[in-house]
Design an enzyme around this catalytic site. Sequence first.
Site, PDB file in Angstrom:
ATOM      1  N   ASN A 173       0.843  -1.198   0.000  1.00 61.56           N
ATOM      2  CA  ASN A 173       0.000   0.000   0.000  1.00 61.56           C
ATOM      3  C   ASN A 173       0.881   1.252   0.000  1.00 61.56           C
ATOM      4  O   ASN A 173       2.103   1.154   0.025  1.00 61.56           O
ATOM      5  CB  ASN A 173      -0.970  -0.027   1.186  1.00 61.56           C
ATOM      6  CG  ASN A 173      -0.229  -0.082   2.507  1.00 61.56           C
ATOM      7  OD1 ASN A 173       0.476   0.853   2.869  1.00 61.56           O
ATOM      8  ND2 ASN A 173      -0.350  -1.205   3.213  1.00 61.56           N
ATOM      9  N   ASP A 241      -4.516  -6.134   5.139  1.00 58.71           N
ATOM     10  CA  ASP A 241      -5.557  -6.935   5.788  1.00 58.71           C
ATOM     11  C   ASP A 241      -5.521  -8.385   5.314  1.00 58.71           C
ATOM     12  O   ASP A 241      -5.938  -9.285   6.026  1.00 58.71           O
ATOM     13  CB  ASP A 241      -6.933  -6.328   5.494  1.00 58.71           C
ATOM     14  CG  ASP A 241      -7.119  -5.010   6.240  1.00 58.71           C
ATOM     15  OD1 ASP A 241      -6.594  -4.899   7.370  1.00 58.71           O
ATOM     16  OD2 ASP A 241      -7.765  -4.089   5.691  1.00 58.71           O
ATOM     17  N   ILE A 270      -2.970  -7.077  14.485  1.00 62.31           N
ATOM     18  CA  ILE A 270      -1.930  -6.967  15.523  1.00 62.31           C
ATOM     19  C   ILE A 270      -2.430  -6.127  16.697  1.00 62.31           C
ATOM     20  O   ILE A 270      -2.243  -6.486  17.861  1.00 62.31           O
ATOM     21  CB  ILE A 270      -0.641  -6.347  14.928  1.00 62.31           C
ATOM     22  CG1 ILE A 270      -0.182  -7.174  13.711  1.00 62.31           C
ATOM     23  CG2 ILE A 270       0.463  -6.280  15.977  1.00 62.31           C
ATOM     24  CD1 ILE A 270       0.924  -6.524  12.892  1.00 62.31           C
ATOM     25  N   PHE A 287      -3.908   3.774  14.994  1.00 61.25           N
ATOM     26  CA  PHE A 287      -4.185   4.783  13.983  1.00 61.25           C
ATOM     27  C   PHE A 287      -5.346   4.292  13.137  1.00 61.25           C
ATOM     28  O   PHE A 287      -5.577   3.080  13.041  1.00 61.25           O
ATOM     29  CB  PHE A 287      -2.952   5.023  13.104  1.00 61.25           C
ATOM     30  CG  PHE A 287      -2.114   6.168  13.583  1.00 61.25           C
ATOM     31  CD1 PHE A 287      -1.445   6.087  14.784  1.00 61.25           C
ATOM     32  CD2 PHE A 287      -2.015   7.340  12.840  1.00 61.25           C
ATOM     33  CE1 PHE A 287      -0.673   7.156  15.251  1.00 61.25           C
ATOM     34  CE2 PHE A 287      -1.248   8.406  13.281  1.00 61.25           C
ATOM     35  CZ  PHE A 287      -0.583   8.322  14.484  1.00 61.25           C
TER      36      PHE A 287
HETATM   37  N1  CTP Z   1      -3.814  -2.874  12.399  1.00 65.59           N
HETATM   38  C1  CTP Z   1      -3.095  -3.943  12.877  1.00 65.59           C
HETATM   39  N2  CTP Z   1      -3.133  -5.135  12.235  1.00 65.59           N
HETATM   40  C2  CTP Z   1      -3.892  -5.293  11.125  1.00 65.59           C
HETATM   41  C3  CTP Z   1      -4.637  -4.199  10.622  1.00 65.59           C
HETATM   42  C4  CTP Z   1      -4.572  -3.012  11.278  1.00 65.59           C
HETATM   43  O1  CTP Z   1      -2.405  -3.803  13.894  1.00 65.59           O
HETATM   44  N3  CTP Z   1      -3.904  -6.470  10.520  1.00 65.59           N
HETATM   45  C5  CTP Z   1      -3.774  -1.607  13.139  1.00 65.59           C
HETATM   46  C6  CTP Z   1      -3.122  -0.467  12.378  1.00 65.59           C
HETATM   47  O2  CTP Z   1      -1.739  -0.396  12.624  1.00 65.59           O
HETATM   48  C7  CTP Z   1      -3.853   0.736  12.948  1.00 65.59           C
HETATM   49  C8  CTP Z   1      -5.249   0.205  13.241  1.00 65.59           C
HETATM   50  O3  CTP Z   1      -5.097  -1.205  13.369  1.00 65.59           O
HETATM   51  O4  CTP Z   1      -3.323   1.146  14.181  1.00 65.59           O
HETATM   52  C9  CTP Z   1      -6.283   0.495  12.209  1.00 65.59           C
HETATM   53  O5  CTP Z   1      -5.832   0.136  10.936  1.00 65.59           O
HETATM   54  P1  CTP Z   1      -6.773   0.288   9.680  1.00 65.59           P
HETATM   55  O6  CTP Z   1      -6.075  -0.270   8.494  1.00 65.59           O
HETATM   56  O7  CTP Z   1      -7.285   1.687   9.632  1.00 65.59           O
HETATM   57  O8  CTP Z   1      -7.967  -0.645  10.152  1.00 65.59           O
HETATM   58  P2  CTP Z   1      -8.536  -1.986   9.644  1.00 65.59           P
HETATM   59  O9  CTP Z   1      -8.780  -2.835  10.837  1.00 65.59           O
HETATM   60  O10 CTP Z   1      -7.697  -2.574   8.584  1.00 65.59           O
HETATM   61  O11 CTP Z   1      -9.962  -1.531   9.125  1.00 65.59           O
HETATM   62  P3  CTP Z   1     -10.457  -1.128   7.649  1.00 65.59           P
HETATM   63  O12 CTP Z   1      -9.458  -1.704   6.671  1.00 65.59           O
HETATM   64  O13 CTP Z   1     -11.780  -1.747   7.575  1.00 65.59           O
HETATM   65  O14 CTP Z   1     -10.521   0.370   7.631  1.00 65.59           O
END
Ligand code: CTP
Length: 359
Positions: A173, A241, A270, A287
Amino acid sequence: GAQFVTPMTLAARSEAEVYTSLWDLKNETEMGHIQLSREADLIVVCPATADLMAKMAAGIADDLATTLLLATDTQVMAVPAMNVRMWDHAATQRNVSQLRDDGVIVLDPDEGPMACGEYGEGRLPEPDAIFAEIEHWLGSSTQDRAHPLAGKHVVITAGPTREPIDPVRYIANRSSGRQGYAIAGALARLGANVSLISGPVALETPRGVNRIDVETALGMEAAVDAALPADVAILVAAVADWRAEASPRKIKKGETGGPPDLNLIENPDILAGLSRSDKRPELLIGFAAETDKVVGHAKAKLDRKGCDWIIANDVSGDVMGGAENSVHIITEAGVESWEQMPKSDVARKLAERIADVLA
Ligand code: CTP
Protein backbone atom coordinates in the site's frame (compact mmCIF):
# COMPACT_ATOMS: atom_id res chain seq x y z
CA GLY A 1 18.24 45.19 19.10
CA ALA A 2 20.95 47.60 20.21
CA GLN A 3 19.29 50.28 18.06
CA PHE A 4 16.01 49.92 19.96
CA VAL A 5 17.44 49.57 23.47
CA THR A 6 21.05 50.43 24.10
CA PRO A 7 23.41 47.90 25.72
CA MET A 8 23.97 50.48 28.47
CA THR A 9 20.27 50.49 29.42
CA LEU A 10 20.17 46.69 29.54
CA ALA A 11 23.36 46.50 31.60
CA ALA A 12 22.05 49.06 34.09
CA ARG A 13 18.60 47.46 34.43
CA SER A 14 19.91 43.88 34.70
CA GLU A 15 23.06 44.70 36.65
CA ALA A 16 24.82 42.27 34.34
CA GLU A 17 27.35 42.56 31.60
CA VAL A 18 25.98 42.87 28.07
CA TYR A 19 27.89 41.15 25.28
CA THR A 20 27.46 42.36 21.73
CA SER A 21 30.36 41.28 19.57
CA LEU A 22 32.21 38.11 18.79
CA TRP A 23 35.31 40.21 18.19
CA ASP A 24 35.35 41.99 21.53
CA LEU A 25 38.82 40.80 22.53
CA LYS A 26 38.42 41.78 26.16
CA ASN A 27 35.51 39.39 26.46
CA GLU A 28 37.28 36.70 24.47
CA THR A 29 40.12 36.61 26.99
CA GLU A 30 37.92 36.94 30.05
CA MET A 31 35.25 34.57 28.86
CA GLY A 32 35.18 33.04 25.41
CA HIS A 33 31.90 32.65 23.59
CA ILE A 34 32.10 28.91 24.14
CA GLN A 35 32.15 29.39 27.89
CA LEU A 36 29.37 31.97 27.69
CA SER A 37 27.23 29.40 25.94
CA ARG A 38 27.92 26.67 28.48
CA GLU A 39 27.41 28.27 31.86
CA ALA A 40 23.69 29.00 31.48
CA ASP A 41 20.84 26.73 32.64
CA LEU A 42 18.69 27.93 29.78
CA ILE A 43 19.31 30.18 26.77
CA VAL A 44 16.34 32.34 25.83
CA VAL A 45 16.29 33.93 22.37
CA CYS A 46 13.89 36.82 22.74
CA PRO A 47 12.78 38.19 20.39
CA ALA A 48 13.53 35.39 17.93
CA THR A 49 13.26 37.02 14.50
CA ALA A 50 12.54 35.10 11.30
CA ASP A 51 16.13 35.76 10.25
CA LEU A 52 17.67 34.50 13.49
CA MET A 53 15.56 31.34 13.49
CA ALA A 54 16.53 30.66 9.87
CA LYS A 55 20.19 30.92 10.89
CA MET A 56 19.66 28.66 13.89
CA ALA A 57 17.87 26.07 11.76
CA ALA A 58 20.69 26.09 9.22
CA GLY A 59 23.48 26.08 11.82
CA ILE A 60 24.90 29.43 10.67
CA ALA A 61 27.26 31.10 13.16
CA ASP A 62 28.28 34.53 11.91
CA ASP A 63 27.93 36.75 14.98
CA LEU A 64 28.05 36.43 18.75
CA ALA A 65 24.44 35.31 19.21
CA THR A 66 24.41 32.68 16.46
CA THR A 67 27.88 31.40 17.38
CA LEU A 68 26.80 31.00 20.98
CA LEU A 69 23.65 29.16 19.88
CA LEU A 70 25.64 26.73 17.74
CA ALA A 71 28.30 26.16 20.39
CA THR A 72 25.93 25.44 23.25
CA ASP A 73 24.77 22.15 24.71
CA THR A 74 22.25 23.95 26.92
CA GLN A 75 18.49 23.96 26.33
CA VAL A 76 17.44 26.83 24.05
CA MET A 77 14.04 28.53 24.14
CA ALA A 78 13.06 30.80 21.22
CA VAL A 79 10.33 33.41 21.57
CA PRO A 80 9.28 34.43 18.05
CA ALA A 81 8.28 37.97 17.12
CA MET A 82 7.71 39.10 13.57
CA ASN A 83 5.20 40.30 11.01
CA VAL A 84 2.28 37.94 10.38
CA ARG A 85 3.27 37.25 6.77
CA MET A 86 6.82 36.43 7.83
CA TRP A 87 5.50 34.07 10.50
CA ASP A 88 3.12 32.38 8.06
CA HIS A 89 5.78 32.06 5.35
CA ALA A 90 6.57 28.46 4.43
CA ALA A 91 10.29 29.06 5.07
CA THR A 92 9.68 30.28 8.64
CA GLN A 93 7.26 27.43 9.38
CA ARG A 94 9.81 24.97 8.01
CA ASN A 95 12.53 26.50 10.20
CA VAL A 96 10.34 26.43 13.32
CA SER A 97 9.52 22.81 12.68
CA GLN A 98 13.23 22.01 12.18
CA LEU A 99 14.17 23.83 15.40
CA ARG A 100 11.52 21.89 17.33
CA ASP A 101 12.85 18.66 15.85
CA ASP A 102 16.31 19.73 17.02
CA GLY A 103 14.96 20.05 20.57
CA VAL A 104 14.61 23.85 20.73
CA ILE A 105 11.55 25.03 22.67
CA VAL A 106 9.80 27.46 20.30
CA LEU A 107 6.95 29.33 21.98
CA ASP A 108 3.87 30.16 19.92
CA PRO A 109 3.65 33.89 19.13
CA ASP A 110 0.57 35.89 20.16
CA GLU A 111 -2.08 37.10 17.76
CA GLY A 112 -3.08 40.75 17.56
CA PRO A 113 -2.25 44.16 16.09
CA MET A 114 1.37 44.57 15.00
CA ALA A 115 3.81 47.47 15.05
CA CYS A 116 3.51 47.68 11.25
CA GLY A 117 -0.27 48.15 11.40
CA GLU A 118 -1.21 44.65 10.24
CA TYR A 119 -3.11 42.16 12.36
CA GLY A 120 -2.35 38.49 12.97
CA GLU A 121 -0.09 35.88 14.51
CA GLY A 122 3.49 36.89 15.16
CA ARG A 123 3.41 39.24 18.15
CA LEU A 124 5.89 38.67 20.93
CA PRO A 125 4.03 36.93 23.79
CA GLU A 126 3.47 39.07 26.90
CA PRO A 127 6.52 39.22 29.20
CA ASP A 128 4.57 37.51 32.02
CA ALA A 129 3.77 34.57 29.74
CA ILE A 130 7.41 34.23 28.65
CA PHE A 131 8.52 34.44 32.27
CA ALA A 132 6.04 31.69 33.21
CA GLU A 133 7.45 29.40 30.49
CA ILE A 134 10.99 30.01 31.76
CA GLU A 135 9.96 29.33 35.36
CA HIS A 136 8.14 26.18 34.31
CA TRP A 137 11.26 24.93 32.57
CA LEU A 138 13.62 25.82 35.39
CA GLY A 139 11.20 24.46 38.00
CA SER A 140 11.31 20.83 36.97
CA SER A 141 14.38 18.72 37.57
CA THR A 142 16.93 18.35 34.79
CA GLN A 143 15.99 14.72 34.28
CA ASP A 144 12.24 15.39 34.12
CA ARG A 145 12.35 18.35 31.85
CA ALA A 146 14.72 16.97 29.24
CA HIS A 147 13.70 13.32 29.34
CA PRO A 148 10.23 12.86 30.79
CA LEU A 149 10.02 9.41 29.13
CA ALA A 150 13.35 8.10 30.44
CA GLY A 151 13.01 4.47 31.47
CA LYS A 152 9.87 3.93 29.36
CA HIS A 153 9.83 1.42 26.53
CA VAL A 154 7.69 2.28 23.51
CA VAL A 155 6.95 -0.10 20.64
CA ILE A 156 5.94 1.54 17.35
CA THR A 157 4.94 -0.08 14.07
CA ALA A 158 5.30 1.98 10.89
CA GLY A 159 5.18 1.77 7.12
CA PRO A 160 3.35 -0.68 4.88
CA THR A 161 3.61 -4.45 4.88
CA ARG A 162 4.49 -6.40 1.76
CA GLU A 163 2.61 -9.63 1.18
CA PRO A 164 4.31 -11.81 -1.45
CA ILE A 165 2.33 -13.33 -4.30
CA ASP A 166 5.36 -15.12 -5.72
CA PRO A 167 9.13 -14.44 -5.56
CA VAL A 168 8.81 -11.28 -7.67
CA ARG A 169 5.37 -9.84 -6.92
CA TYR A 170 3.70 -8.55 -3.80
CA ILE A 171 0.64 -6.73 -2.44
CA ALA A 172 1.43 -3.46 -0.63
CA ASN A 173 0.00 0.00 0.00
CA ARG A 174 0.96 3.66 -0.23
CA SER A 175 2.12 4.14 3.38
CA SER A 176 5.47 6.00 3.46
CA GLY A 177 6.16 5.42 7.15
CA ARG A 178 6.82 9.14 7.68
CA GLN A 179 4.29 9.68 10.47
CA GLY A 180 5.40 6.61 12.42
CA TYR A 181 9.09 7.49 12.01
CA ALA A 182 8.44 11.06 13.16
CA ILE A 183 6.67 9.73 16.28
CA ALA A 184 9.55 7.34 17.00
CA GLY A 185 12.04 10.23 16.75
CA ALA A 186 9.95 12.55 18.93
CA LEU A 187 9.60 9.91 21.66
CA ALA A 188 13.33 9.13 21.59
CA ARG A 189 14.06 12.84 22.03
CA LEU A 190 11.96 12.77 25.20
CA GLY A 191 14.15 9.96 26.51
CA ALA A 192 12.04 6.90 25.67
CA ASN A 193 13.62 3.61 24.68
CA VAL A 194 11.96 3.14 21.27
CA SER A 195 11.60 -0.11 19.30
CA LEU A 196 10.46 0.76 15.79
CA ILE A 197 9.10 -2.23 13.89
CA SER A 198 9.21 -1.09 10.31
CA GLY A 199 7.83 -2.33 7.03
CA PRO A 200 9.81 -1.54 3.85
CA VAL A 201 10.27 2.26 3.64
CA ALA A 202 12.84 4.66 2.19
CA LEU A 203 13.56 6.57 5.41
CA GLU A 204 16.53 7.12 7.69
CA THR A 205 16.25 5.65 11.16
CA PRO A 206 15.62 8.51 13.63
CA ARG A 207 18.46 9.14 16.07
CA GLY A 208 18.40 6.98 19.19
CA VAL A 209 15.74 4.60 17.84
CA ASN A 210 16.13 0.82 17.71
CA ARG A 211 14.76 -0.26 14.31
CA ILE A 212 13.65 -3.77 13.46
CA ASP A 213 12.86 -4.36 9.75
CA VAL A 214 10.06 -6.68 8.71
CA GLU A 215 8.21 -7.35 5.46
CA THR A 216 4.92 -9.07 6.06
CA ALA A 217 2.05 -8.70 8.54
CA LEU A 218 3.00 -12.03 10.11
CA GLY A 219 6.61 -10.82 10.43
CA MET A 220 5.41 -7.60 12.02
CA GLU A 221 3.21 -9.45 14.50
CA ALA A 222 6.12 -11.68 15.56
CA ALA A 223 8.49 -8.70 15.89
CA VAL A 224 6.00 -6.79 18.05
CA ASP A 225 5.60 -9.81 20.29
CA ALA A 226 9.38 -10.22 20.58
CA ALA A 227 9.80 -6.52 21.49
CA LEU A 228 7.37 -6.71 24.44
CA PRO A 229 6.96 -5.88 27.29
CA ALA A 230 6.40 -2.18 26.67
CA ASP A 231 4.83 0.72 28.57
CA VAL A 232 3.31 2.14 25.40
CA ALA A 233 2.57 0.69 21.96
CA ILE A 234 1.63 2.88 19.00
CA LEU A 235 0.57 0.95 15.93
CA VAL A 236 0.90 3.32 13.01
CA ALA A 237 1.68 0.74 10.32
CA ALA A 238 -0.69 0.23 7.42
CA VAL A 239 -0.85 -3.53 7.80
CA ALA A 240 -2.23 -5.43 4.81
CA ASP A 241 -5.56 -6.93 5.79
CA TRP A 242 -5.01 -9.94 3.54
CA ARG A 243 -2.08 -12.01 2.35
CA ALA A 244 -1.91 -14.27 -0.65
CA GLU A 245 -1.03 -17.91 -0.59
CA ALA A 246 2.41 -17.22 -2.05
CA SER A 247 3.67 -19.39 -4.88
CA PRO A 248 7.26 -20.57 -4.42
CA ARG A 249 7.83 -20.11 -8.19
CA LYS A 250 7.13 -17.12 -10.39
CA ILE A 251 3.56 -17.44 -11.69
CA LYS A 252 3.71 -17.56 -15.51
CA LYS A 253 1.07 -15.77 -17.55
CA GLY A 254 0.40 -18.75 -19.79
CA GLU A 255 0.08 -21.28 -16.96
CA THR A 256 -3.00 -20.05 -15.13
CA GLY A 257 -5.40 -19.78 -18.06
CA GLY A 258 -6.44 -16.21 -17.14
CA PRO A 259 -5.82 -14.09 -14.03
CA PRO A 260 -4.36 -16.17 -11.18
CA ASP A 261 -6.52 -16.91 -8.18
CA LEU A 262 -4.71 -15.26 -5.24
CA ASN A 263 -6.58 -17.17 -2.52
CA LEU A 264 -6.43 -14.29 -0.06
CA ILE A 265 -6.18 -15.17 3.62
CA GLU A 266 -7.01 -12.67 6.38
CA ASN A 267 -3.99 -11.41 8.32
CA PRO A 268 -4.06 -11.28 12.11
CA ASP A 269 -5.04 -7.90 13.55
CA ILE A 270 -1.93 -6.97 15.52
CA LEU A 271 -3.61 -4.12 17.42
CA ALA A 272 -6.69 -6.10 18.43
CA GLY A 273 -4.52 -9.06 19.41
CA LEU A 274 -2.28 -6.89 21.56
CA SER A 275 -5.20 -5.28 23.35
CA ARG A 276 -6.48 -8.72 24.38
CA SER A 277 -3.09 -10.16 25.31
CA ASP A 278 -1.73 -10.40 28.85
CA LYS A 279 1.24 -8.34 27.63
CA ARG A 280 -1.01 -5.36 26.81
CA PRO A 281 0.94 -2.12 27.37
CA GLU A 282 -0.44 0.43 29.82
CA LEU A 283 -1.16 2.80 26.93
CA LEU A 284 -2.19 1.30 23.59
CA ILE A 285 -2.65 3.63 20.63
CA GLY A 286 -3.94 2.77 17.18
CA PHE A 287 -4.18 4.78 13.98
CA ALA A 288 -7.11 4.81 11.60
CA ALA A 289 -6.63 5.77 8.00
CA GLU A 290 -10.02 6.70 6.58
CA THR A 291 -11.28 8.35 3.42
CA ASP A 292 -14.85 8.98 4.59
CA LYS A 293 -16.82 9.24 7.86
CA VAL A 294 -13.38 9.65 9.44
CA VAL A 295 -14.42 10.15 13.06
CA GLY A 296 -17.33 7.70 12.91
CA HIS A 297 -15.23 4.85 11.51
CA ALA A 298 -12.39 5.64 13.91
CA LYS A 299 -14.69 5.58 16.96
CA ALA A 300 -15.92 2.15 15.90
CA LYS A 301 -12.29 1.01 15.62
CA LEU A 302 -11.56 2.22 19.16
CA ASP A 303 -14.26 -0.09 20.48
CA ARG A 304 -13.60 -2.96 18.12
CA LYS A 305 -9.85 -3.04 18.72
CA GLY A 306 -9.95 -2.24 22.43
CA CYS A 307 -7.20 0.39 22.42
CA ASP A 308 -6.99 3.54 24.57
CA TRP A 309 -6.66 6.13 21.81
CA ILE A 310 -7.23 6.09 18.09
CA ILE A 311 -5.51 8.74 16.00
CA ALA A 312 -7.76 9.13 12.99
CA ASN A 313 -6.41 10.65 9.81
CA ASP A 314 -8.20 11.54 6.64
CA VAL A 315 -6.24 9.94 3.82
CA SER A 316 -8.55 11.06 1.02
CA GLY A 317 -6.00 13.75 -0.06
CA ASP A 318 -2.27 13.19 -0.41
CA VAL A 319 -1.67 12.39 3.27
CA MET A 320 -0.14 9.02 2.50
CA GLY A 321 3.43 9.88 1.58
CA GLY A 322 2.83 13.61 2.16
CA ALA A 323 4.53 15.87 4.71
CA GLU A 324 1.41 17.06 6.55
CA ASN A 325 -1.38 15.41 8.44
CA SER A 326 -4.64 16.47 10.03
CA VAL A 327 -5.67 14.17 12.82
CA HIS A 328 -8.41 13.60 15.37
CA ILE A 329 -7.52 12.10 18.75
CA ILE A 330 -10.29 9.77 19.82
CA THR A 331 -10.48 8.52 23.38
CA GLU A 332 -13.19 7.36 25.78
CA ALA A 333 -13.47 11.00 26.84
CA GLY A 334 -14.29 12.31 23.35
CA VAL A 335 -12.79 13.64 20.15
CA GLU A 336 -10.11 16.30 19.85
CA SER A 337 -9.41 17.61 16.35
CA TRP A 338 -6.00 19.11 15.56
CA GLU A 339 -5.52 21.53 12.69
CA GLN A 340 -3.49 20.36 9.70
CA MET A 341 0.23 20.53 10.50
CA PRO A 342 3.55 18.95 9.50
CA LYS A 343 3.83 15.28 10.49
CA SER A 344 6.79 16.25 12.70
CA ASP A 345 4.52 18.60 14.69
CA VAL A 346 1.85 15.91 15.04
CA ALA A 347 4.61 13.62 16.34
CA ARG A 348 5.95 16.15 18.83
CA LYS A 349 2.51 17.01 20.20
CA LEU A 350 1.63 13.36 20.49
CA ALA A 351 4.91 12.55 22.27
CA GLU A 352 4.31 15.40 24.74
CA ARG A 353 0.75 14.17 25.32
CA ILE A 354 2.03 10.66 26.02
CA ALA A 355 4.64 12.02 28.45
CA ASP A 356 1.90 13.99 30.26
CA VAL A 357 -0.37 10.97 30.53
CA LEU A 358 2.37 8.67 31.83
CA ALA A 359 3.44 11.31 34.34
N1 CTP B 1 -3.81 -2.87 12.40
C1 CTP B 1 -3.10 -3.94 12.88
N2 CTP B 1 -3.13 -5.14 12.24
C2 CTP B 1 -3.89 -5.29 11.12
C3 CTP B 1 -4.64 -4.20 10.62
C4 CTP B 1 -4.57 -3.01 11.28
O1 CTP B 1 -2.41 -3.80 13.89
N3 CTP B 1 -3.90 -6.47 10.52
C5 CTP B 1 -3.77 -1.61 13.14
C6 CTP B 1 -3.12 -0.47 12.38
O2 CTP B 1 -1.74 -0.40 12.62
C7 CTP B 1 -3.85 0.74 12.95
C8 CTP B 1 -5.25 0.21 13.24
O3 CTP B 1 -5.10 -1.21 13.37
O4 CTP B 1 -3.32 1.15 14.18
C9 CTP B 1 -6.28 0.50 12.21
O5 CTP B 1 -5.83 0.14 10.94
P1 CTP B 1 -6.77 0.29 9.68
O6 CTP B 1 -6.07 -0.27 8.49
O7 CTP B 1 -7.29 1.69 9.63
O8 CTP B 1 -7.97 -0.64 10.15
P2 CTP B 1 -8.54 -1.99 9.64
O9 CTP B 1 -8.78 -2.84 10.84
O10 CTP B 1 -7.70 -2.57 8.58
O11 CTP B 1 -9.96 -1.53 9.12
P3 CTP B 1 -10.46 -1.13 7.65
O12 CTP B 1 -9.46 -1.70 6.67
O13 CTP B 1 -11.78 -1.75 7.57
O14 CTP B 1 -10.52 0.37 7.63
